[in-house]
Design a protein around this motif. Structure first.
Motif, PDB file in Angstrom:
ATOM      1  N   ARG A   1     -78.735   5.428  31.031  1.00 13.32           N
ATOM      2  CA  ARG A   1     -79.749   5.747  30.033  1.00 13.32           C
ATOM      3  C   ARG A   1     -80.835   4.675  30.077  1.00 13.32           C
ATOM      4  O   ARG A   1     -80.612   3.570  30.566  1.00 13.32           O
ATOM      5  CB  ARG A   1     -79.140   5.795  28.623  1.00 13.32           C
ATOM      6  N   ASP A   2     -82.012   5.006  29.535  1.00 11.96           N
ATOM      7  CA  ASP A   2     -83.114   4.052  29.448  1.00 11.96           C
ATOM      8  C   ASP A   2     -83.332   3.651  27.997  1.00 11.96           C
ATOM      9  O   ASP A   2     -83.371   4.520  27.106  1.00 11.96           O
ATOM     10  CB  ASP A   2     -84.403   4.664  30.002  1.00 11.96           C
ATOM     11  N   VAL A   3     -83.491   2.358  27.765  1.00 10.25           N
ATOM     12  CA  VAL A   3     -83.779   1.869  26.420  1.00 10.25           C
ATOM     13  C   VAL A   3     -85.151   2.399  25.994  1.00 10.25           C
ATOM     14  O   VAL A   3     -86.112   2.330  26.761  1.00 10.25           O
ATOM     15  CB  VAL A   3     -83.773   0.325  26.393  1.00 10.25           C
ATOM     16  N   PRO A   4     -85.275   2.966  24.793  1.00  7.68           N
ATOM     17  CA  PRO A   4     -86.558   3.531  24.344  1.00  7.68           C
ATOM     18  C   PRO A   4     -87.631   2.470  24.169  1.00  7.68           C
ATOM     19  O   PRO A   4     -87.331   1.273  24.033  1.00  7.68           O
ATOM     20  CB  PRO A   4     -86.199   4.191  23.008  1.00  7.68           C
ATOM     21  N   SER A   5     -88.873   2.916  24.191  1.00 10.14           N
ATOM     22  CA  SER A   5     -89.992   1.981  24.042  1.00 10.14           C
ATOM     23  C   SER A   5     -89.873   1.239  22.716  1.00 10.14           C
ATOM     24  O   SER A   5     -89.480   1.801  21.703  1.00 10.14           O
ATOM     25  CB  SER A   5     -91.319   2.735  24.093  1.00 10.14           C
ATOM     26  N   GLY A   6     -90.228  -0.023  22.733  1.00  8.39           N
ATOM     27  CA  GLY A   6     -90.074  -0.832  21.531  1.00  8.39           C
ATOM     28  C   GLY A   6     -88.760  -1.574  21.497  1.00  8.39           C
ATOM     29  O   GLY A   6     -88.593  -2.528  20.723  1.00  8.39           O
ATOM     30  N   GLY A   7     -87.807  -1.143  22.345  1.00  3.44           N
ATOM     31  CA  GLY A   7     -86.529  -1.826  22.429  1.00  3.44           C
ATOM     32  C   GLY A   7     -85.499  -1.353  21.421  1.00  3.44           C
ATOM     33  O   GLY A   7     -85.835  -0.728  20.415  1.00  3.44           O
ATOM     34  N   GLU A   8     -84.251  -1.624  21.719  1.00  2.00           N
ATOM     35  CA  GLU A   8     -83.138  -1.277  20.823  1.00  2.00           C
ATOM     36  C   GLU A   8     -82.002  -2.269  21.049  1.00  2.00           C
ATOM     37  O   GLU A   8     -81.940  -2.957  22.066  1.00  2.00           O
ATOM     38  CB  GLU A   8     -82.636   0.144  21.059  1.00  2.00           C
ATOM     39  N   THR A   9     -81.077  -2.296  20.107  1.00  2.00           N
ATOM     40  CA  THR A   9     -79.923  -3.189  20.180  1.00  2.00           C
ATOM     41  C   THR A   9     -78.700  -2.419  20.668  1.00  2.00           C
ATOM     42  O   THR A   9     -78.400  -1.337  20.160  1.00  2.00           O
ATOM     43  CB  THR A   9     -79.625  -3.813  18.803  1.00  2.00           C
ATOM     44  N   VAL A  10     -78.024  -2.996  21.656  1.00  2.00           N
ATOM     45  CA  VAL A  10     -76.787  -2.414  22.178  1.00  2.00           C
ATOM     46  C   VAL A  10     -75.693  -3.460  22.086  1.00  2.00           C
ATOM     47  O   VAL A  10     -75.814  -4.544  22.682  1.00  2.00           O
ATOM     48  CB  VAL A  10     -76.945  -1.947  23.636  1.00  2.00           C
ATOM     49  N   ASP A  11     -74.673  -3.166  21.323  1.00  2.00           N
ATOM     50  CA  ASP A  11     -73.534  -4.068  21.154  1.00  2.00           C
ATOM     51  C   ASP A  11     -73.997  -5.494  20.813  1.00  2.00           C
ATOM     52  O   ASP A  11     -73.499  -6.473  21.369  1.00  2.00           O
ATOM     53  CB  ASP A  11     -72.674  -4.070  22.411  1.00  2.00           C
ATOM     54  N   GLY A  12     -74.964  -5.587  19.920  1.00  2.00           N
ATOM     55  CA  GLY A  12     -75.431  -6.881  19.460  1.00  2.00           C
ATOM     56  C   GLY A  12     -76.504  -7.536  20.299  1.00  2.00           C
ATOM     57  O   GLY A  12     -77.031  -8.587  19.929  1.00  2.00           O
ATOM     58  N   HIS A  13     -76.878  -6.926  21.423  1.00  2.00           N
ATOM     59  CA  HIS A  13     -77.902  -7.488  22.299  1.00  2.00           C
ATOM     60  C   HIS A  13     -79.182  -6.663  22.174  1.00  2.00           C
ATOM     61  O   HIS A  13     -79.175  -5.454  22.430  1.00  2.00           O
ATOM     62  CB  HIS A  13     -77.447  -7.481  23.761  1.00  2.00           C
ATOM     63  N   PHE A  14     -80.290  -7.297  21.792  1.00  2.00           N
ATOM     64  CA  PHE A  14     -81.562  -6.584  21.757  1.00  2.00           C
ATOM     65  C   PHE A  14     -82.127  -6.503  23.167  1.00  2.00           C
ATOM     66  O   PHE A  14     -82.249  -7.525  23.865  1.00  2.00           O
ATOM     67  CB  PHE A  14     -82.582  -7.273  20.845  1.00  2.00           C
ATOM     68  N   LEU A  15     -82.476  -5.303  23.590  1.00  2.00           N
ATOM     69  CA  LEU A  15     -82.996  -5.061  24.937  1.00  2.00           C
ATOM     70  C   LEU A  15     -84.379  -4.430  24.844  1.00  2.00           C
ATOM     71  O   LEU A  15     -84.600  -3.522  24.033  1.00  2.00           O
ATOM     72  CB  LEU A  15     -82.060  -4.128  25.717  1.00  2.00           C
ATOM     73  N   PRO A  16     -85.319  -4.864  25.660  1.00  2.00           N
ATOM     74  CA  PRO A  16     -86.663  -4.288  25.624  1.00  2.00           C
ATOM     75  C   PRO A  16     -86.696  -2.876  26.185  1.00  2.00           C
ATOM     76  O   PRO A  16     -85.793  -2.475  26.940  1.00  2.00           O
ATOM     77  CB  PRO A  16     -87.477  -5.257  26.497  1.00  2.00           C
ATOM     78  N   GLY A  17     -87.726  -2.119  25.819  1.00  2.00           N
ATOM     79  CA  GLY A  17     -87.859  -0.759  26.313  1.00  2.00           C
ATOM     80  C   GLY A  17     -87.949  -0.714  27.821  1.00  2.00           C
ATOM     81  O   GLY A  17     -88.519  -1.596  28.461  1.00  2.00           O
ATOM     82  N   GLY A  18     -87.372   0.324  28.397  1.00  2.00           N
ATOM     83  CA  GLY A  18     -87.420   0.512  29.843  1.00  2.00           C
ATOM     84  C   GLY A  18     -86.257  -0.073  30.600  1.00  2.00           C
ATOM     85  O   GLY A  18     -86.081   0.195  31.797  1.00  2.00           O
ATOM     86  N   VAL A  19     -85.433  -0.878  29.939  1.00  2.00           N
ATOM     87  CA  VAL A  19     -84.250  -1.434  30.608  1.00  2.00           C
ATOM     88  C   VAL A  19     -83.232  -0.316  30.826  1.00  2.00           C
ATOM     89  O   VAL A  19     -83.027   0.535  29.963  1.00  2.00           O
ATOM     90  CB  VAL A  19     -83.628  -2.569  29.767  1.00  2.00           C
ATOM     91  N   HIS A  20     -82.624  -0.308  31.990  1.00  2.00           N
ATOM     92  CA  HIS A  20     -81.602   0.696  32.301  1.00  2.00           C
ATOM     93  C   HIS A  20     -80.245   0.197  31.808  1.00  2.00           C
ATOM     94  O   HIS A  20     -79.854  -0.934  32.112  1.00  2.00           O
ATOM     95  CB  HIS A  20     -81.534   0.947  33.806  1.00  2.00           C
ATOM     96  N   VAL A  21     -79.551   1.028  31.072  1.00  2.00           N
ATOM     97  CA  VAL A  21     -78.257   0.637  30.518  1.00  2.00           C
ATOM     98  C   VAL A  21     -77.215   1.716  30.793  1.00  2.00           C
ATOM     99  O   VAL A  21     -77.542   2.879  30.998  1.00  2.00           O
ATOM    100  CB  VAL A  21     -78.349   0.382  28.996  1.00  2.00           C
TER     101      VAL A  21
END
Length: 483
Positions: free
Chosen positions: A357-377
């Motif tokens: 999946r791709d992190v949405p624009s603006g970023g989101e938190t996954v398991d306590g880690h904030f990731l910027p938009g566009g990062v592949h997870v």
């Protein structure tokens, strides 16, 4: 042109390249938004494959926790939606006659479009529909049971895994195309089954190109033969599927299968015959190979663990007095059977790859880690289900962990069907096949491994989906009649 002049030109250019390369490494290691994410340092500076820990590439992060499953795959208030990654572009139905690709309920990346697609197929996979379809499924399951007796009596035994594959493809063919493929009647792999599985390699090859864009031309040259084979299999698969679906749509019938409600309720201007073909192709492949791989793994681990096998056989044989009594509704309450299935799908997840999946624009938190938009997870399904942080003694087959009230394993870290809005739409069919097939198999037969030294995890291979080891078994009817 003088040597000195050439050298004068090359040296500054070389120094420039070295400087750019060095600055890129420094940026990825210390200043990239993912620089705080733990992982092997080489994964931070290059796409060279490395043992997946967390950060597995400059812009890619893998997880192995239940919380990551929830954060990435479920929709919750106040959180943005994670889109499917480019990996799924390789799974599109090419529809080459029209020079355009058709996305499907599996490959469609846009959440709002997928929601519409899923809605149109929902009734075909409802609990009510599954009950209506059980008779069709039982036809192939019973043929499978009879074949086990015929082939299993051979002196050297036989490979059970391809027979599971033949059964699941016949089941899905019956449900999605209006007729079984006849795979159970063949000693060798059905040619369409071979083409359908081969076509999956295209998604893998597209993913390789997405991961190594700077090396794309070299990758294409290196894998040219595989590209040609995958494209040929894709064309064969799509031609067969389209022609078969057309025949089913044009046939007047009152049979209850996947297409019954679709054909009755669709607007042909919105859902074309070719779109139905695209959906049907993905549903059949996704619902066949995975279920077959799951069944093969479950049987292997049961035959390798005599105590678990004895418990399951006792539950099945104490529950039923006659073969005809074995149905989905009569097996659904069998706790140990359910636990065996859950443990089998955990210790050998039927899907061999993560679901990116791709992190949405603006970023989101996954398991306590904030990731910027566009990062592949992605949650690495295999690593998560076999992590000692999630399961005690994870490499051991222990169905009891699913029914022991004192067990403290993180059970919801095992998600063989994924979860959330993109959860496997055919999971109810899979549960039916798993329950009924295993109950009938061990009610009728005593099975044994021809090679008791077989190591499943050592021998299994990922080739788009799993290429499971040869599961050579002998089967002896314990003296019961098959209705």
């Amino acid at each position: 042109m003088s040597t000195e002049y050439i050298q004068a030109g090359i040296l500054p250019f070389s120094l420039l390249l070295i400087g750019l390369w060095t600055s890129r490494i420094v940026y990825n290691l210390y200043f990239h938004p993912l620089s705080k994410i733990p992982g092997p340092w080489i994964a931070a500076i290059t796409d060279v494959p490395y043992c997946p820990i967390i950060r597995i590439a400059p812009n890619e992060v893998a997880f192995n926790t239940a919380q990551a499953w929830r954060d990435i795959h479920t929709h919750r208030s106040g959180r943005q939606v994670f889109w499917k990654g480019k990996f799924y572009d390789g799974a599109c139905f090419t529809a080459q006659e029209f020079n355009r690709g058709l996305s499907t309920i599996v490959s469609e990346r846009r959440p709002e479009v997928h929601k519409q697609m899923r809605s149109s197929w929902a009734s075909a996979f409802s609990e009510r529909a599954i009950v209506e379809q059980e008779g069709l499924i039982a036809t192939s399951a019973d043929k499978f049971i009879r074949q086990v007796g015929i082939r299993g009596s051979r002196e050297g035994g036989f490979d059970l895994a391809p027979l599971f594959e033949a059964m699941t493809f016949d089941v899905m063919g019956d449900l999605a195309f209006g007729k079984a493929f006849g795979a159970l009647d063949m000693e060798t792999r059905h040619p369409w089954v071979a083409a359908a599985i081969g076509s999956l390699m295209m998604a893998v090859l597209v993913d390789v190109l997405n991961h190594y864009p700077t090396l794309a031309r070299g990758v294409v040259l290196l894998l040219n033969g595989k590209f040609k084979k995958a494209l040929s299999d894709m064309r064969t698969n799509e031609k067969f599927v389209y022609e078969t679906v057309k025949k089913r749509i044009e046939t007047k019938t009152d049979r209850k299968d996947f297409l019954t409600r679709i054909v009755q309720e669709r607007d042909p201007n919105v859902i074309s015959d070719r779109q139905i073909s695209a959906h049907s192709s993905d549903i059949v492949i996704a619902g066949s190979d995975t279920t077959a791989a799951g069944l093969s793994a479950i049987v292997y681990f049961l035959l390798s663990n005599p105590a678990s096998l004895a418990k399951l056989k006792a539950e099945i044989r104490d529950t039923f007095e006659d073969y005809s009594q074995i149905t989905y509704s009569s097996t659904i309450s069998m706790k140990y059977l359910r636990a065996v299935i859950q443990e089998g799908l955990r210790i050998s997840p039927p899907v061999s790859f993560p679901l990116p999946r791709d992190v949405p624009s603006g970023g989101e938190t996954v398991d306590g880690h904030f990731l910027p938009g566009g990062v592949h997870v992605a949650v690495n399904t295999f690593a998560t289900a076999l992590s000692s942080a999630n399961f005690h003694d994870p490499w051991s087959f222990k169905p009891e962990r699913w029914i022991d009230p004192n067990n403290n394993d993180v059970l919801d870290s095992s998600q063989p069907f994924s979860l959330g809005p993109r959860v496997c739409i055919g999971r109810n069919v899979a549960w039916l096949e798993l329950h009924v097939t295993l109950a009938k198999l061990f009610w009728v037969y005593d099975l044994e491994l021809v090679d008791p030294t077989l190591d499943w995890h050592k021998e299994i291979r990922m080739v788009s989906l799993w290429k499971v080891p040869k599961l050579m078994i002998r089967a002896r009817n314990r003296g019961v009649n098959i209705a």
